[in-house]
Design an enzyme around this catalytic site. Structure first.
Site: not given
Length: 216
Positions: A74-75, A162, A179
């Site tokens: 997500q974000w 990551i 997220c």
């Protein structure tokens, strides 16, 4: 093909330039024309949207530039003081304990890599069922995310990777729901009182990577 290449870029790398470089590298790895690579860098402040990002989770669209990343998730916020590691591996091959052609094992390996790197820095990082990323106790009886994961796999070559919070401005996460998880916050090594600079984090990441993915 020779061992995995590690590259560290100084300064702040614009996100579009990173996407273009990863796209080219993944294509070359797939064609057998380039080595696998782990690319360490930092970005200027920005927000990226993964393939599951919801429009309502972008709380302040005017705060920083936003980009559609093409990765899962997500974000996410990226910015100075956060170590980004883009991991471009040929997943048709086995890497240490990570079996060939097993995407779930690869993601588990990325999580294990972060957990082991944090342990080298004196921090206990943990997985949480149903939540992406690595989590730590926040010192106030709760928990917070210290590292995010977001990957894409194209014809069994991985890219993206990551993001580990060393000492970013944590207020910058306020422009998004990180997220998609609103009930827990984010933290960093600095916020936890860990005196580790980027060089120390890089050394921990390099050592832990060899433990999980091997050193070829």
């Amino acid at each position: 093909m020779p061992e995995i290449e590690w590259v560290k870029t100084a300064g702040l790398t614009p996100y579009p330039a990173a996407l273009a470089a990863m796209t080219a590298r993944v294509k070359a790895i797939r064609a057998g024309e380039a080595r696998e690579q782990v690319w360490l860098l930092e970005h200027p402040p920005l927000y990226t949207a993964g393939t599951s990002a919801r429009a309502e989770d972008l709380r302040d669209a005017s705060r920083f530039p936003t980009y559609h990343a093409g990765r899962g998730g997500q974000w996410t916020y990226h910015g100075p003081g956060q170590r980004i590691a883009y991991v471009m591996l040929d997943l048709t091959r086995q890497h240490g304990a990570v079996r060939a052609r097993d995407i779930r094992a690869f993601v588990h390996g990325l999580e294990e890599w972060l957990i082991r790197a944090l342990a080298r820095l004196g921090v206990r990082g943990e997985r949480r069922a149903g939540r992406i990323g690595i989590w730590v106790a926040d010192g106030a009886g709760g928990e917070a995310k210290i590292a995010a994961l977001g990957v894409r796999v194209t014809r069994f070559v991985s890219w993206h990777g990551i993001a580990l919070n060393i000492a970013p401005d944590l207020s910058h996460f306020g422009g998004i729901v990180p997220c998609g998880i609103a009930e827990h916050g984010v933290t960093s090594l600095a916020a936890l009182g860990v005196e580790a600079d980027m060089a120390a984090a890089d050394a921990a990441l390099a050592a832990a990577f060899r433990e999980v993915f091997g050193d070829r």
